[in-house]
Design an enzyme around this catalytic site. Structure first.
Site, PDB file in Angstrom:
ATOM      1  N   CYS A   1       0.822  -1.227  -0.098  1.00 49.36           N
ATOM      2  CA  CYS A   1      -0.016  -0.017  -0.040  1.00 49.36           C
ATOM      3  C   CYS A   1       0.764   1.264   0.046  1.00 49.36           C
ATOM      4  CB  CYS A   1      -1.089   0.140   1.198  1.00 49.36           C
ATOM      5  SG  CYS A   1      -1.465  -1.567   1.777  1.00 49.36           S
TER       6      CYS A   1
ATOM      7  N   HIS B   1      -4.989  -1.132  -5.311  1.00 56.88           N
ATOM      8  CA  HIS B   1      -5.697   0.212  -4.498  1.00 56.88           C
ATOM      9  C   HIS B   1      -6.318   0.962  -5.599  1.00 56.88           C
ATOM     10  CE1 HIS B   1      -2.272  -1.517  -1.937  1.00 56.88           C
ATOM     11  NE2 HIS B   1      -3.154  -1.190  -0.999  1.00 56.88           N
TER      12      HIS B   1
ATOM     13  N   HIS C   1      -8.513  -1.138  -0.715  1.00 55.25           N
ATOM     14  CA  HIS C   1      -7.646  -2.242  -0.938  1.00 55.25           C
ATOM     15  C   HIS C   1      -8.388  -3.491  -1.144  1.00 55.25           C
ATOM     16  CE1 HIS C   1      -4.657  -0.133   2.205  1.00 55.25           C
ATOM     17  NE2 HIS C   1      -5.901   0.362   2.499  1.00 55.25           N
TER      18      HIS C   1
ATOM     19  N   ARG D   1       7.035 -11.274   5.455  1.00 55.79           N
ATOM     20  CA  ARG D   1       6.398 -11.266   6.838  1.00 55.79           C
ATOM     21  C   ARG D   1       7.203 -12.268   7.854  1.00 55.79           C
ATOM     22  NH1 ARG D   1       0.723  -9.866   5.970  1.00 55.79           N
ATOM     23  NH2 ARG D   1       0.817  -8.088   4.543  1.00 55.79           N
TER      24      ARG D   1
ATOM     25  N   ASP E   1      -2.439  -7.783  -5.386  1.00 60.10           N
ATOM     26  CA  ASP E   1      -2.874  -6.249  -4.547  1.00 60.10           C
ATOM     27  C   ASP E   1      -3.331  -5.298  -5.327  1.00 60.10           C
ATOM     28  OD1 ASP E   1      -3.366  -5.034  -2.135  1.00 60.10           O
ATOM     29  OD2 ASP E   1      -1.063  -4.886  -1.756  1.00 60.10           O
TER      30      ASP E   1
ATOM     31  N   GLN F   1       1.159 -10.907  -3.272  1.00 59.08           N
ATOM     32  CA  GLN F   1      -0.388 -10.633  -3.378  1.00 59.08           C
ATOM     33  C   GLN F   1      -0.835 -10.129  -4.686  1.00 59.08           C
ATOM     34  OE1 GLN F   1       0.127  -7.517  -0.282  1.00 59.08           O
ATOM     35  NE2 GLN F   1      -1.227  -8.699   1.346  1.00 59.08           N
TER      36      GLN F   1
ATOM     37  N   LYS G   1     -14.841  -3.578   5.917  1.00 60.49           N
ATOM     38  CA  LYS G   1     -14.332  -4.670   4.833  1.00 60.49           C
ATOM     39  C   LYS G   1     -15.530  -5.688   4.729  1.00 60.49           C
ATOM     40  CE  LYS G   1     -11.941  -7.088   8.310  1.00 60.49           C
ATOM     41  NZ  LYS G   1     -10.944  -8.327   8.850  1.00 60.49           N
TER      42      LYS G   1
HETATM   43 ZN   LIG Z   1      -3.590  -2.124   0.889  1.00 58.06          ZN
END
Ligand SMILES: [Zn+2]
Ligand SMILES: [Zn+2]
Length: 646
Positions: free
Chosen positions: A337, A388, A518, A366, A386, A384, A472
């Site tokens: 992000c 945004h 997200h 992680r 991912d 991910q 979410k």
């Molecule tokens: Zn994010």
């Protein structure tokens, strides 16, 4: 007579004598319910059916269908196992014996004796015998001193250790048959309810999970009210073992986990990489059609970036330690992000530019403890899918619908027919723990709910489950074994736009903050592929299969023709191999069958002359001869349409 009011789950109210028991209430509702009843929830607390209820209360009779009912059943089974062990191994000492998701365990100390498979069978047989005696589970409230005296006489230091932590509190013991345990309850009425028993395995477990303490033996078991349910469960366990992605990942050469590289750091082998790239290509293409813009960001970033986002130090325990570079500190990227926010900030944005949808297959790192690592589902490095979305508040609902639509498409294409969603909202009684303005939350939650309704999601609302930065949506899929996995999430965020001072110029000429969504349909590619391997038991749909077809010449005389067939498949963009080894055709077929390749194309003299291939389908066998071009056309079409059947 002194009466109390009991409210039942349907809202109806009934009057009973003060001190009425759950068993009596069940009996008064129906004989059937009384037979099925295992425990009772009194104002949400699970209790024994035999315990008197002294005040007005909301009451729910718990049966096998309720999670709490099953937990009481399995925990009671742990007591039954302990009784069996005590009778076979006098002097056994007991740690704790809780219910788990499915089944139960008990930790025990048998001195020098290690439990064997034979012991498990003997304990199991003894449990069956004791269950048939149908002994009641009897609650016995005692003073702390009396309980200490009992376990001192018995010489059970583990129970005495537990009692140390309960000093001064009223203690409850439970008796069933010959066995007495220190236990808060609740329990089912009697051992006779336990009909089908299986002890599964033994593992080591440190007392209180502390490696400085003694290692105890932990016996896992499971019980059911009928033999059929036990058989079905054992069958599912076998299937899960057969489908284990760690086992199939090695057998099918999909990925490699080796301590030489490091724990939780998967290496993608060529066949696994093909699956991964197929998924990425599919999603990239769908995102392109939906106006997403691709970006690529580095794997490490300046620590200050994560201080600004708050990922550091708040999530410090799940990150690798910072790296010192000259006089600055860097962090292995735990989240994509903050990097994407820099893309947004790279130029001025107007209300006409929004929504801005940035997407990246972003690899993050992680820290997970070694003991927590598990195949592809718990790793230290994962990618991910991912994205945004920077949107105006008035665009939020439409953008949420678009994201839900994409996730539905992804799950549907991959054959996850059953999925449920959870809308996680804030706790309205505790608003100060959330960021963002009150009216933003009210609108965001309304938008999420309207989007979920518009997209016909099967959802539940979970109050108090929102992240601190916004509400979410979580997606849970069911796999072929009926197991539930949480996959994609969609999160609305009001906090990061503030922290990063994200802006756009509105139609009023003023500066405004965008809202961030997200979202990641797969979540982690590693974990997602691990789940896919188990869902399909390694028999992937054609568009994901690492090899679509293998050409098998019967003798050397057809080798040249077989190579032509393979070349034609490759030219059509299909994934094909050839097996020219000097082995019997039956042997080759058996071997490729274990590799789960969807199609085998056998070519002998007849096929060579007729320019055909003899098609064998995985698990189905011979499908007869087909013209080479027809087979390629059919295969191409199934791959292009992402057909779920071969
Ligand atoms: Zn994010
Ligand atoms: Zn108990």
């Amino acid at each position: 007579m002194d009466q109390i009011t009991i409210t039942l789950p349907d809202g109806s109210k009934r009057s009973y004598d003060r001190g009425v028991t759950g068993a009596q209430i069940a009996e008064s509702i129906s004989k059937g319910l009384a037979r099925e009843a295992l425990a009772v929830a009194v104002n949400g607390d699970t209790r024994d059916l035999a315990r008197p209820i002294q005040n007005d209360a909301a009451v729910r009779i718990l049966t096998w269908k309720d999670d709490e009912g099953r937990r009481a059943y399995w925990h009671s089974s742990a007591h039954l196992m302990a009784e069996a062990i005590e009778s076979l191994f006098p002097g056994a000492k007991f740690g704790i014996g809780p219910a788990i998701d499915i089944g139960f365990y008990y930790d025990l100390d048998l001195g020098d004796h290690s439990i064997t498979q034979d012991d498990l069978a003997r304990i199991e047989a003894r449990m069956v015998e004791l269950a048939q005696r149908d002994s009641p589970y009897r609650r016995d409230e005692q003073g702390w001193d009396q309980a200490v005296a009992y376990f001192t006489r018995k010489g059970d230091q583990y129970k005495l250790d537990l009692l140390e932590g309960l000093k001064g509190q009223p203690i409850s013991l439970y008796h069933s048959g010959e066995f007495t345990d220190l236990c808060a309850g609740p329990h089912i009425p009697s051992t006779g309810r336990i009909k089908a028993i299986k002890l599964l395995n033994v593992a080591g477990a440190y007392w209180r999970g502390n490696e400085k303490n003694k290692m105890l033996q932990r016996i896992y078991g499971v019980t059911f009210p009928t033999q059929k349910e036990l058989d079905d469960h054992l069958h599912r366990l076998e299937e899960a073992k057969r489908r284990d992605h760690r086992k199939l990942g090695a057998e099918l050469e999909l990925f490699l986990l080796t301590p030489i590289v490091g724990g939780g750091l998967p290496i993608w082998l060529p066949k696994g990489t093909i699956i991964r790239e197929s998924l990425e290509t599919f999603l990239r293409e769908e995102q392109r059609k939906r106006g997403y813009l691709p970006v690529v960001t580095p794997h490490i970033g300046n620590l200050n970036l994560y201080k600004k986002s708050g990922h550091y130090p708040y999530y410090k325990d799940s990150q690798f330690a910072p790296i010192q570079v000259e006089d600055e500190q860097y962090l292995l990227k735990p989240m994509n992000c903050p990097h994407h926010h820099q893309v947004y900030l790279a130029k001025p944005r107007s209300y006409r530019d929004l929504p801005v949808r940035l997407a990246e297959f972003g690899t993050v790192y992680r820290y997970e403890q070694s003991g927590e690592l598990n195949g592809l589902t718990r790793v230290r490095c994962f990618t991910q899918d991912d994205s945004h979305l920077y949107v105006r508040q008035d665009q939020l609902k439409d953008e949420l619908c678009g994201v839900i639509d994409l996730i539905q498409l992804v799950f549907g294409t991959l054959g996850f027919k059953d999925f449920k969603t959870r809308l996680s909202f804030r706790d309205p009684g505790n608003t100060e723990k959330y960021g963002g303005a009150d009216e933003q939350w009210v609108q965001a939650e309304r938008d999420i709910k309207e989007a979920a309704d518009a997209m016909k999601l099967d959802y539940k609302i979970a109050i108090g489950e929102a992240a601190f930065y916004g509400p979410k949506i979580d997606f849970m899929v069911q796999d072929a074994l009926g197991r539930t996995w949480q996959l994609g999430t969609v999160q609305v965020d009001y906090v990061m736009p503030e922290r990063f001072e994200l802006e756009y110029t509105g139609s009023d000429g003023q500066k405004h903050r965008p809202v961030i969504i997200h979202r990641a349909p797969f979540g982690s590619l590693e974990r997602f592929i691990g789940i896919l391997i188990e869902h399909y038991a390694g028999e992937f749909p054609l568009w994901l299969a690492p090899v679509h077809a293998v050409v098998l010449p019967i003798t050397d005389a057809q080798s040249a023709y077989a190579r032509d067939v393979r070349a034609a498949l490759l030219a059509a963009g299909l994934r094909a191999e050839i097996d020219e080894r000097n082995e019997k055709i039956g042997y080759k077929i058996r071997e490729w069958e274990t590799k789960k390749v969807p199609y085998m194309l056998v070519v002998g003299e007849k096929e060579k002359q007729g320019n055909t291939v003899a098609v064998r389908r995985h698990k189905e066998g011979d499908k007869g001869a087909v013209a080479q071009e027809d087979f390629i056309r059919m295969l191409r079409e199934k791959v292009d349409t992402k057909s779920l059947t071969l």
